[in-house]
Design a protein around this motif. Structure first.
Motif, PDB file in Angstrom:
ATOM      1  N   LEU A  52       0.398  -1.638  -0.258  1.00  0.00           N
ATOM      2  CA  LEU A  52      -0.224   0.009   0.162  1.00  0.00           C
ATOM      3  C   LEU A  52       0.628   1.318  -0.422  1.00  0.00           C
ATOM      4  O   LEU A  52       2.235   1.079   0.556  1.00  0.00           O
ATOM      5  N   ARG A  53       0.202   2.313  -1.017  1.00  0.00           N
ATOM      6  CA  ARG A  53       1.315   3.579  -0.947  1.00  0.00           C
ATOM      7  C   ARG A  53       0.936   4.376   0.468  1.00  0.00           C
ATOM      8  O   ARG A  53       1.755   5.449   0.218  1.00  0.00           O
ATOM      9  N   SER A  54       0.256   3.659   0.674  1.00  0.00           N
ATOM     10  CA  SER A  54      -0.316   4.715   1.650  1.00  0.00           C
ATOM     11  C   SER A  54      -0.995   4.211   3.103  1.00  0.00           C
ATOM     12  O   SER A  54      -1.669   3.378   2.442  1.00  0.00           O
ATOM     13  N   GLN A  55      -1.259   4.852   4.138  1.00  0.00           N
ATOM     14  CA  GLN A  55      -2.395   4.353   5.470  1.00  0.00           C
ATOM     15  C   GLN A  55      -4.170   5.511   4.491  1.00  0.00           C
ATOM     16  O   GLN A  55      -4.323   5.215   5.877  1.00  0.00           O
ATOM     17  N   LYS A  56      -3.804   6.040   3.900  1.00  0.00           N
ATOM     18  CA  LYS A  56      -5.060   6.530   4.034  1.00  0.00           C
ATOM     19  C   LYS A  56      -6.410   6.038   3.163  1.00  0.00           C
ATOM     20  O   LYS A  56      -6.365   5.179   2.332  1.00  0.00           O
ATOM     21  N   GLY A  57      -7.580   6.229   3.686  1.00  0.00           N
ATOM     22  CA  GLY A  57      -8.302   5.834   3.393  1.00  0.00           C
ATOM     23  C   GLY A  57      -8.444   3.535   3.431  1.00  0.00           C
ATOM     24  O   GLY A  57      -8.964   3.930   4.545  1.00  0.00           O
ATOM     25  N   GLN A  58      -9.360   2.988   2.563  1.00  0.00           N
ATOM     26  CA  GLN A  58     -10.200   2.328   3.107  1.00  0.00           C
ATOM     27  C   GLN A  58      -9.421   1.326   1.819  1.00  0.00           C
ATOM     28  O   GLN A  58      -8.625   1.201   1.154  1.00  0.00           O
ATOM     29  N   VAL A  59      -9.370  -0.196   2.624  1.00  0.00           N
ATOM     30  CA  VAL A  59      -9.256  -1.734   1.972  1.00  0.00           C
ATOM     31  C   VAL A  59     -10.392  -1.791   1.638  1.00  0.00           C
ATOM     32  O   VAL A  59     -10.735  -2.401   2.747  1.00  0.00           O
ATOM     33  N   LEU A  60     -11.054  -2.444   0.464  1.00  0.00           N
ATOM     34  CA  LEU A  60     -12.413  -3.199   0.267  1.00  0.00           C
ATOM     35  C   LEU A  60     -11.698  -4.348  -0.162  1.00  0.00           C
ATOM     36  O   LEU A  60     -11.227  -4.206  -1.604  1.00  0.00           O
ATOM     37  N   LEU A  61     -12.643  -5.208  -0.163  1.00  0.00           N
ATOM     38  CA  LEU A  61     -11.942  -7.010  -0.085  1.00  0.00           C
ATOM     39  C   LEU A  61     -13.480  -7.325  -0.695  1.00  0.00           C
ATOM     40  O   LEU A  61     -14.285  -7.370   0.050  1.00  0.00           O
ATOM     41  N   CYS A  62     -13.255  -8.780  -2.127  1.00  0.00           N
ATOM     42  CA  CYS A  62     -14.471  -9.519  -2.291  1.00  0.00           C
ATOM     43  C   CYS A  62     -13.871 -10.097  -2.053  1.00  0.00           C
ATOM     44  O   CYS A  62     -12.771 -11.157  -2.814  1.00  0.00           O
ATOM     45  N   LEU A  63     -14.666 -11.398  -2.108  1.00  0.00           N
ATOM     46  CA  LEU A  63     -14.357 -12.772  -1.380  1.00  0.00           C
ATOM     47  C   LEU A  63     -15.181 -13.070  -2.295  1.00  0.00           C
ATOM     48  O   LEU A  63     -16.290 -13.880  -1.877  1.00  0.00           O
ATOM     49  N   THR A  64     -15.395 -13.611  -3.139  1.00  0.00           N
ATOM     50  CA  THR A  64     -16.482 -14.893  -4.559  1.00  0.00           C
ATOM     51  C   THR A  64     -15.628 -16.151  -4.612  1.00  0.00           C
ATOM     52  O   THR A  64     -14.715 -16.562  -4.924  1.00  0.00           O
ATOM     53  N   ALA A  65     -16.681 -17.240  -4.845  1.00  0.00           N
ATOM     54  CA  ALA A  65     -15.995 -18.632  -5.644  1.00  0.00           C
ATOM     55  C   ALA A  65     -16.593 -19.247  -6.867  1.00  0.00           C
ATOM     56  O   ALA A  65     -16.900 -19.800  -7.369  1.00  0.00           O
ATOM     57  N   SER A  66     -17.173 -17.098  -6.817  1.00  0.00           N
ATOM     58  CA  SER A  66     -18.119 -17.645  -8.789  1.00  0.00           C
ATOM     59  C   SER A  66     -17.382 -16.328  -9.800  1.00  0.00           C
ATOM     60  O   SER A  66     -17.256 -15.426  -9.975  1.00  0.00           O
ATOM     61  N   ALA A  67     -17.241 -17.209 -10.647  1.00  0.00           N
ATOM     62  CA  ALA A  67     -16.805 -16.232 -11.842  1.00  0.00           C
ATOM     63  C   ALA A  67     -17.074 -15.409 -12.738  1.00  0.00           C
ATOM     64  O   ALA A  67     -16.994 -14.489 -12.943  1.00  0.00           O
ATOM     65  N   ALA A  68     -18.354 -15.597 -11.776  1.00  0.00           N
ATOM     66  CA  ALA A  68     -19.736 -14.845 -13.412  1.00  0.00           C
ATOM     67  C   ALA A  68     -19.925 -13.497 -12.194  1.00  0.00           C
ATOM     68  O   ALA A  68     -19.985 -12.042 -13.121  1.00  0.00           O
ATOM     69  N   HIS A  69     -19.257 -13.798 -10.893  1.00  0.00           N
ATOM     70  CA  HIS A  69     -19.380 -12.177 -10.044  1.00  0.00           C
ATOM     71  C   HIS A  69     -17.804 -11.858  -9.653  1.00  0.00           C
ATOM     72  O   HIS A  69     -17.707 -10.816  -8.461  1.00  0.00           O
ATOM     73  N   PHE A  70     -16.767 -12.347 -10.188  1.00  0.00           N
ATOM     74  CA  PHE A  70     -15.329 -11.306 -10.186  1.00  0.00           C
ATOM     75  C   PHE A  70     -15.193 -10.531 -11.063  1.00  0.00           C
ATOM     76  O   PHE A  70     -15.817 -10.658 -12.409  1.00  0.00           O
ATOM     77  N   PRO A  71     -15.132  -9.531 -11.253  1.00  0.00           N
ATOM     78  CA  PRO A  71     -13.841  -9.466  -9.352  1.00  0.00           C
ATOM     79  C   PRO A  71     -14.498  -8.686  -8.749  1.00  0.00           C
ATOM     80  O   PRO A  71     -14.231  -8.559  -7.224  1.00  0.00           O
ATOM     81  N   ASP A  72     -16.022  -7.701  -8.900  1.00  0.00           N
ATOM     82  CA  ASP A  72     -16.382  -7.069  -8.139  1.00  0.00           C
ATOM     83  C   ASP A  72     -17.660  -7.683  -7.143  1.00  0.00           C
ATOM     84  O   ASP A  72     -18.228  -6.682  -5.752  1.00  0.00           O
ATOM     85  N   CYS A  73     -18.157  -8.603  -7.382  1.00  0.00           N
ATOM     86  CA  CYS A  73     -18.972  -9.663  -6.358  1.00  0.00           C
ATOM     87  C   CYS A  73     -20.538  -9.068  -6.727  1.00  0.00           C
ATOM     88  O   CYS A  73     -21.014  -9.272  -6.046  1.00  0.00           O
ATOM     89  N   ALA A  74     -20.337  -8.320  -7.152  1.00  0.00           N
ATOM     90  CA  ALA A  74     -21.815  -7.687  -7.614  1.00  0.00           C
ATOM     91  C   ALA A  74     -22.598  -8.584  -8.063  1.00  0.00           C
ATOM     92  O   ALA A  74     -22.468  -9.210  -8.882  1.00  0.00           O
ATOM     93  N   ASP A  75     -23.945  -8.277  -7.208  1.00  0.00           N
ATOM     94  CA  ASP A  75     -24.945  -9.337  -7.149  1.00  0.00           C
ATOM     95  C   ASP A  75     -25.140 -10.567  -6.700  1.00  0.00           C
ATOM     96  O   ASP A  75     -25.600 -11.803  -7.403  1.00  0.00           O
ATOM     97  N   ASP A  76     -23.597 -11.210  -6.174  1.00  0.00           N
ATOM     98  CA  ASP A  76     -23.522 -12.275  -5.776  1.00  0.00           C
ATOM     99  C   ASP A  76     -24.075 -12.102  -4.439  1.00  0.00           C
ATOM    100  O   ASP A  76     -23.052 -11.803  -3.503  1.00  0.00           O
TER     101      ASP A  76
END
Length: 139
Positions: free
Chosen positions: A28-52
C-alpha cells in the motif's frame, strides 16, 4: 461425531471441515482511506462481486494489512482488493485506467482490464490457508 461414524460405516465421505483464510495486503502506498476486499467462489461475479449473494465483502482501514475469514467451506475462491484512498467505496479511474491501487489473489500480471477468474482462483483447504496480495498502482 455420529455423522462421521455413520459415514465411515457406510463408506460415504465425511463432510469437509470449515477452513480459515488469512489475506495479507502488501505494498500500500499510504494508509489513507480503506481497503475494500471481495471474496467470491463465482467466476460470473468476479472481480466486483456484484449481485453475488454468497460473496463476502470487507471494508477495513488501510492501516489494517491482515484480514481473516473464519470457517469458510473448502472450495475454489478468488479475492479482489481495492485501495480506496479517498474513501468513496469504489475504484476511481481516469480514461479507464485505475487511479487507486488494486490486487488479486495469486498476484497475476495485469495488462488491460482485470484478470480472469481462472488466473486468480485458489483452492481453500488443507494446503491453502493464506493469500498474500501485492497492491499495484498504475497512476
Amino acid at each position: 461425531m455420529a455423522l462421521i461414524v455413520v459415514a465411515a460405516l457406510t463408506g460415504a465421505a465425511a463432510p469437509s471441515a470449515p477452513s480459515p483464510l488469512t489475506v495479507r495486503i502488501d505494498n500500500l502506498r499510504s494508509q489513507k482511506g480503506q481497503v475494500l476486499l471481495c471474496l467470491t467462489a463465482s467466476a460470473a461475479h468476479f472481480p466486483d462481486c456484484a449481485d453475488d449473494p454468497n460473496a463476502i465483502r470487507r471494508s477495513v482501514p488501510a492501516a489494517q494489512h491482515v484480514i481473516r475469514f473464519d470457517a469458510l467451506a473448502p472450495g475454489t475462491y478468488a479475492v479482489s482488493v481495492i485501495h480506496d484512498e479517498n474513501g468513496n467505496s469504489r475504484l476511481d479511474t481516469f480514461a479507464g485506467i485505475p487511479r487507486e491501487g488494486f490486487g488479486f489473489s495469486r498476484n497475476p500480471a495485469v495488462h488491460f482490464g482485470p484478470p480472469r477468474f481462472a488466473a486468480v482462483r485458489f483452492v481453500l483447504g488443507a494446503d491453502t490457508a493464506n493469500q498474500d496480495i501485492k497492491i499495484q498502482y498504475i497512476l
